[in-house]
Write a protein that holds these residues in place. Structure first.
Motif, PDB file in Angstrom:
ATOM      1  N   VAL A 117       0.835  -1.206   0.000  1.00  0.00           N
ATOM      2  CA  VAL A 117       0.000   0.000   0.000  1.00  0.00           C
ATOM      3  C   VAL A 117       0.866   1.252   0.000  1.00  0.00           C
ATOM      4  CG1 VAL A 117      -1.605   1.367   1.414  1.00  0.00           C
ATOM      5  CG2 VAL A 117      -2.005  -1.081   1.073  1.00  0.00           C
ATOM      6  N   PHE A 118       1.972   1.211   0.733  1.00  0.00           N
ATOM      7  CA  PHE A 118       2.808   2.395   0.877  1.00  0.00           C
ATOM      8  C   PHE A 118       3.518   2.762  -0.424  1.00  0.00           C
ATOM      9  CE2 PHE A 118       2.099   0.984   5.140  1.00  0.00           C
ATOM     10  CZ  PHE A 118       2.089   2.145   5.909  1.00  0.00           C
ATOM     11  N   ILE A 119       3.725   1.786  -1.280  1.00  0.00           N
ATOM     12  CA  ILE A 119       4.415   2.074  -2.547  1.00  0.00           C
ATOM     13  C   ILE A 119       3.634   3.095  -3.365  1.00  0.00           C
ATOM     14  CG2 ILE A 119       5.204   1.104  -4.738  1.00  0.00           C
ATOM     15  CD1 ILE A 119       5.658  -1.560  -3.276  1.00  0.00           C
ATOM     16  N   THR A 120       2.351   2.844  -3.532  1.00  0.00           N
ATOM     17  CA  THR A 120       1.543   3.769  -4.338  1.00  0.00           C
ATOM     18  C   THR A 120       0.972   4.912  -3.507  1.00  0.00           C
ATOM     19  OG1 THR A 120      -0.183   2.070  -4.087  1.00  0.00           O
ATOM     20  CG2 THR A 120       0.904   2.233  -6.229  1.00  0.00           C
ATOM     21  N   ALA A 121       0.664   4.659  -2.231  1.00  0.00           N
ATOM     22  CA  ALA A 121       0.100   5.725  -1.400  1.00  0.00           C
ATOM     23  C   ALA A 121       1.072   6.885  -1.243  1.00  0.00           C
ATOM     24  CB  ALA A 121      -0.293   5.175  -0.029  1.00  0.00           C
ATOM     25  N   LEU A 122       2.344   6.582  -1.122  1.00  0.00           N
ATOM     26  CA  LEU A 122       3.353   7.628  -1.018  1.00  0.00           C
ATOM     27  C   LEU A 122       3.962   7.962  -2.380  1.00  0.00           C
ATOM     28  CD1 LEU A 122       5.202   6.458   2.229  1.00  0.00           C
ATOM     29  CD2 LEU A 122       3.309   8.080   2.001  1.00  0.00           C
ATOM     30  N   GLY A 123       3.992   6.957  -3.254  1.00  0.00           N
ATOM     31  CA  GLY A 123       4.608   7.179  -4.564  1.00  0.00           C
ATOM     32  C   GLY A 123       3.808   8.119  -5.446  1.00  0.00           C
ATOM     33  N   VAL A 124       2.479   8.009  -5.423  1.00  0.00           N
ATOM     34  CA  VAL A 124       1.637   8.860  -6.272  1.00  0.00           C
ATOM     35  C   VAL A 124       1.827  10.346  -5.951  1.00  0.00           C
ATOM     36  CG1 VAL A 124      -0.758   9.509  -6.787  1.00  0.00           C
ATOM     37  CG2 VAL A 124      -0.073   7.108  -6.836  1.00  0.00           C
ATOM     38  N   PRO A 125       1.740  10.780  -4.678  1.00  0.00           N
ATOM     39  CA  PRO A 125       1.968  12.200  -4.399  1.00  0.00           C
ATOM     40  C   PRO A 125       3.377  12.658  -4.774  1.00  0.00           C
ATOM     41  CG  PRO A 125       0.916  11.141  -2.525  1.00  0.00           C
ATOM     42  CD  PRO A 125       1.327  10.048  -3.465  1.00  0.00           C
ATOM     43  N   ILE A 126       4.367  11.776  -4.563  1.00  0.00           N
ATOM     44  CA  ILE A 126       5.748  12.154  -4.898  1.00  0.00           C
ATOM     45  C   ILE A 126       5.893  12.356  -6.406  1.00  0.00           C
ATOM     46  CG2 ILE A 126       8.124  11.304  -4.960  1.00  0.00           C
ATOM     47  CD1 ILE A 126       7.558   9.939  -2.257  1.00  0.00           C
ATOM     48  N   VAL A 127       5.354  11.431  -7.189  1.00  0.00           N
ATOM     49  CA  VAL A 127       5.443  11.540  -8.652  1.00  0.00           C
ATOM     50  C   VAL A 127       4.693  12.774  -9.149  1.00  0.00           C
ATOM     51  CG1 VAL A 127       4.754  10.459 -10.827  1.00  0.00           C
ATOM     52  CG2 VAL A 127       5.826   9.084  -9.026  1.00  0.00           C
ATOM     53  N   LEU A 128       3.492  13.003  -8.640  1.00  0.00           N
ATOM     54  CA  LEU A 128       2.710  14.169  -9.061  1.00  0.00           C
ATOM     55  C   LEU A 128       3.387  15.475  -8.662  1.00  0.00           C
ATOM     56  CD1 LEU A 128      -0.923  12.954  -8.263  1.00  0.00           C
ATOM     57  CD2 LEU A 128       0.130  13.225 -10.512  1.00  0.00           C
ATOM     58  N   THR A 129       4.029  15.469  -7.494  1.00  0.00           N
ATOM     59  CA  THR A 129       4.773  16.662  -7.078  1.00  0.00           C
ATOM     60  C   THR A 129       5.957  16.902  -8.010  1.00  0.00           C
ATOM     61  OG1 THR A 129       4.138  16.359  -4.758  1.00  0.00           O
ATOM     62  CG2 THR A 129       6.075  17.719  -5.192  1.00  0.00           C
ATOM     63  N   ALA A 130       6.645  15.818  -8.381  1.00  0.00           N
ATOM     64  CA  ALA A 130       7.784  15.955  -9.294  1.00  0.00           C
ATOM     65  C   ALA A 130       7.349  16.500 -10.647  1.00  0.00           C
ATOM     66  CB  ALA A 130       8.473  14.597  -9.468  1.00  0.00           C
ATOM     67  N   ILE A 131       6.146  16.144 -11.090  1.00  0.00           N
ATOM     68  CA  ILE A 131       5.627  16.670 -12.361  1.00  0.00           C
ATOM     69  C   ILE A 131       5.184  18.115 -12.204  1.00  0.00           C
ATOM     70  CG2 ILE A 131       3.776  16.421 -14.068  1.00  0.00           C
ATOM     71  CD1 ILE A 131       3.774  13.412 -13.448  1.00  0.00           C
ATOM     72  N   ALA A 132       4.506  18.414 -11.081  1.00  0.00           N
ATOM     73  CA  ALA A 132       3.937  19.753 -10.891  1.00  0.00           C
ATOM     74  C   ALA A 132       4.985  20.801 -10.570  1.00  0.00           C
ATOM     75  CB  ALA A 132       2.899  19.710  -9.768  1.00  0.00           C
ATOM     76  N   TRP A 133       6.071  20.407  -9.920  1.00  0.00           N
ATOM     77  CA  TRP A 133       7.059  21.382  -9.447  1.00  0.00           C
ATOM     78  C   TRP A 133       7.620  22.260 -10.571  1.00  0.00           C
ATOM     79  CZ3 TRP A 133       7.693  21.831  -4.223  1.00  0.00           C
ATOM     80  CH2 TRP A 133       8.671  22.715  -3.780  1.00  0.00           C
ATOM     81  N   PRO A 134       8.143  21.665 -11.645  1.00  0.00           N
ATOM     82  CA  PRO A 134       8.678  22.524 -12.719  1.00  0.00           C
ATOM     83  C   PRO A 134       7.598  23.265 -13.508  1.00  0.00           C
ATOM     84  CG  PRO A 134       8.790  20.218 -13.369  1.00  0.00           C
ATOM     85  CD  PRO A 134       8.382  20.228 -11.926  1.00  0.00           C
ATOM     86  N   MET A 135       6.348  22.803 -13.407  1.00  0.00           N
ATOM     87  CA  MET A 135       5.262  23.466 -14.123  1.00  0.00           C
ATOM     88  C   MET A 135       4.715  24.676 -13.359  1.00  0.00           C
ATOM     89  SD  MET A 135       3.162  20.069 -15.381  1.00  0.00           S
ATOM     90  CE  MET A 135       1.881  21.036 -16.184  1.00  0.00           C
ATOM     91  N   SER A 136       5.056  24.766 -12.064  1.00  0.00           N
ATOM     92  CA  SER A 136       4.523  25.831 -11.227  1.00  0.00           C
ATOM     93  C   SER A 136       5.430  27.057 -11.263  1.00  0.00           C
ATOM     94  CB  SER A 136       4.375  25.347  -9.776  1.00  0.00           C
ATOM     95  OG  SER A 136       3.561  24.205  -9.706  1.00  0.00           O
ATOM     96  N   LYS A 137       4.825  28.209 -11.085  1.00  0.00           N
ATOM     97  CA  LYS A 137       5.573  29.463 -11.063  1.00  0.00           C
ATOM     98  C   LYS A 137       6.297  29.661  -9.730  1.00  0.00           C
ATOM     99  CE  LYS A 137       6.596  33.688 -12.564  1.00  0.00           C
ATOM    100  NZ  LYS A 137       7.438  33.939 -13.748  1.00  0.00           N
ATOM    101  N   ASP A 138       5.662  29.252  -8.635  1.00  0.00           N
ATOM    102  CA  ASP A 138       6.230  29.510  -7.308  1.00  0.00           C
ATOM    103  C   ASP A 138       6.084  28.306  -6.379  1.00  0.00           C
ATOM    104  OD1 ASP A 138       3.486  29.666  -7.184  1.00  0.00           O
ATOM    105  OD2 ASP A 138       3.458  31.301  -5.721  1.00  0.00           O
ATOM    106  N   PRO A 139       6.513  27.094  -6.760  1.00  0.00           N
ATOM    107  CA  PRO A 139       6.313  25.928  -5.893  1.00  0.00           C
ATOM    108  C   PRO A 139       7.035  26.045  -4.557  1.00  0.00           C
ATOM    109  CG  PRO A 139       7.855  25.406  -7.649  1.00  0.00           C
ATOM    110  CD  PRO A 139       7.284  26.745  -7.985  1.00  0.00           C
ATOM    111  N   GLU A 140       8.184  26.751  -4.569  1.00  0.00           N
ATOM    112  CA  GLU A 140       8.924  26.896  -3.316  1.00  0.00           C
ATOM    113  C   GLU A 140       8.147  27.700  -2.283  1.00  0.00           C
ATOM    114  OE1 GLU A 140       9.382  30.454  -5.633  1.00  0.00           O
ATOM    115  OE2 GLU A 140       9.695  28.338  -6.157  1.00  0.00           O
TER     116      GLU A 140
END
Length: 437
Positions: A203-226
């Motif tokens: 369960v932890f593989i996808t429960a934690l992996g999905v937010p991490i992957v989506l964050t990795a995709i969203a971070w460079p697409m965002s203007k001010d993720p920091e």
């Protein structure tokens, strides 16, 4: 002629009469909540900052610009949540986008209703179906989720999918459902403990992996993720004194001393821990009861004890409340449903009569906190009484369910044991005879 056709050809049972009576009431209540109350809106609008943030994200503008000095709804979702929510801004008309989001959440709640029925082995043709649908849409939590246009309906659907898949041992898919909700907000994070104690590590593989992957995709697409880390994240750990029914939230609102707030939190935390221990030790093999009851304890405890608890979070307690249909449910007593009234009722207790305003305001603001707290106290008391009764009668080796609905196995005798048992089943070691002093 038409009325004659509506008459039954054979005598109808009580259950059939209840179904015929409640289905039209339930359907009309759903339509009222979705197309009248929700579309009209009231007091606040949780969707506006979400829509604006989505629009800013899609157009390359800063997202995390909220002024936390105001009491207006703020945009608090993670970058991964921004990525998931952003498609709502593809609808350029704000009102139409809001209506679409209302319909999305309403559909999610109705699908969650169906999954909740199936989780407890009921069908749409059962009398439970209209009763549950009516109860859900009459509650404050569903009504205000739709009226305020919040994402909680989708979070409830994620919870039901997680519970179904967890019980079926489809761990990666269960984690996916939970991970999608965690990518938006952490409301269901305590449920990871259930997967942990059941040994469902995948369960932890996808429960934690999905937010991490989506964050990795969203971070460079965002203007001010920091800015989420420097501006928004610190606010998430603060305790605000408005629209906050948690113990620390009410402590801030009423100006209680920190030692008292922490004393109450620690005391309630101990009750939560002891309830979870009793559930794990004696009910973990009764999977449906254990998973749904433990989820209720974990979620109600998080609403009550952490920095933010809002009344409409109570929607996530529906699977636990549904355990009332189980014979060994801890909800089969009136104090439990008095607690439910506190955090589920859409009734308002505010009064404009001279001299009554103070009492009405306190009752309205505190009933949610008292409701969550009373529910946790009831759960602990029921489980604790079962444990003490079983210990007195020397049958801990066979579980703690009362013998009037779970007789001892054939040939078994009441004994005392210091050895752990596997839930309400067979003992893991040979029980010791009763010692007489």
């Amino acid at each position: 002629m038409l009325l004659r056709q509506l008459e039954p050809r054979t005598a109808r049972t009580t259950a059939e009469v209840i179904k015929f009576a409640l289905w039209p009431i339930a359907v009309m209540t759903v339509l009222n909540r979705v197309f009248i109350k929700a579309v009209n809106g009231f007091i606040t609008d949780d969707f506006r900052p979400v829509y604006q943030a989505s629009l800013d994200f899609l157009n390359g503008r800063p997202v995390y610009t909220a002024n936390f000095d105001s009491v207006d709804p703020h945009y608090l979702y993670y970058p991964s949540g921004t990525l998931l929510i952003a498609p709502v801004a593809w609808v350029h008309d704000y009102e139409k986008a809001r209506w679409l989001f209302i319909l999305l959440n309403a559909a999610a709640i109705i699908l969650a209703w169906y999954l909740l029925l199936r989780l407890f082995r009921f069908t749409v043709n059962s009398v439970v179906a209209p009763v549950l649908l009516l109860a859900m849409f009459m509650s404050e939590t569903v009504t205000n989720t739709l009226v305020f246009t919040n994402v909680n309906g989708c979070i409830l659907l994620a919870e039901l999918l997680f519970l179904h898949l967890l019980l079926k041992r489809r761990d990666l898919w269960a984690g996916l459902a939970l991970g999608l909700s965690l990518a938006v907000k952490p409301t269901l994070a305590p449920l990871l403990l259930i997967a942990l104690v059941r040994g469902q590590w995948k369960v932890f593989i996808t429960a934690l992996g999905v937010p991490i992957v989506l964050t990795a995709i969203a971070w460079p697409m965002s203007k001010d993720p920091e800015k989420f880390l420097s501006h928004t994240a610190p606010y998430l750990f603060e305790t605000r004194d408005y629209f906050n029914s948690s113990i620390p939230g009410n402590g801030e609102y009423y100006g209680l001393p920190p030692w008292l707030v922490w004393g109450i939190r620690v005391g309630m935390g101990i009750l939560v821990a002891l309830s979870l221990w009793l559930l794990y030790r004696y009910y973990r093999d009764d999977e449906l009861f254990f998973v749904c009851t433990a989820s209720g304890v974990l979620l109600a405890g998080s609403f009550l004890l952490l920095s933010l608890g809002q009344m409409y979070y109570s929607m996530m307690l529906f699977p636990f409340l549904m355990t009332v249909v189980l014979r060994n449910s801890v909800m089969r007593n009136w104090p439990a449903w008095l607690a439910v009234f506190g955090f589920m009722s859409y009734d308002k207790w505010l009064s404009e009569r001279p001299g009554w305003q103070h009492w009405g305001r306190d009752l309205e603001y505190l009933r949610i906190t008292f409701g969550w707290g009373l529910l946790l106290i009831v759960i602990f008391c029921v489980l604790g009484e079962r444990y003490l009764a079983a210990k007195r009668e020397g049958r801990l080796a066979f579980g703690i369910d009362p013998t009037w609905f779970k007789p001892l196995p054939s040939g078994a005798h009441a004994t005392t044991t210091d050895s752990p048992s596997s839930a309400n089943g067979s003992a893991t070691t040979v029980a010791k005879p009763i010692s007489v002093e």
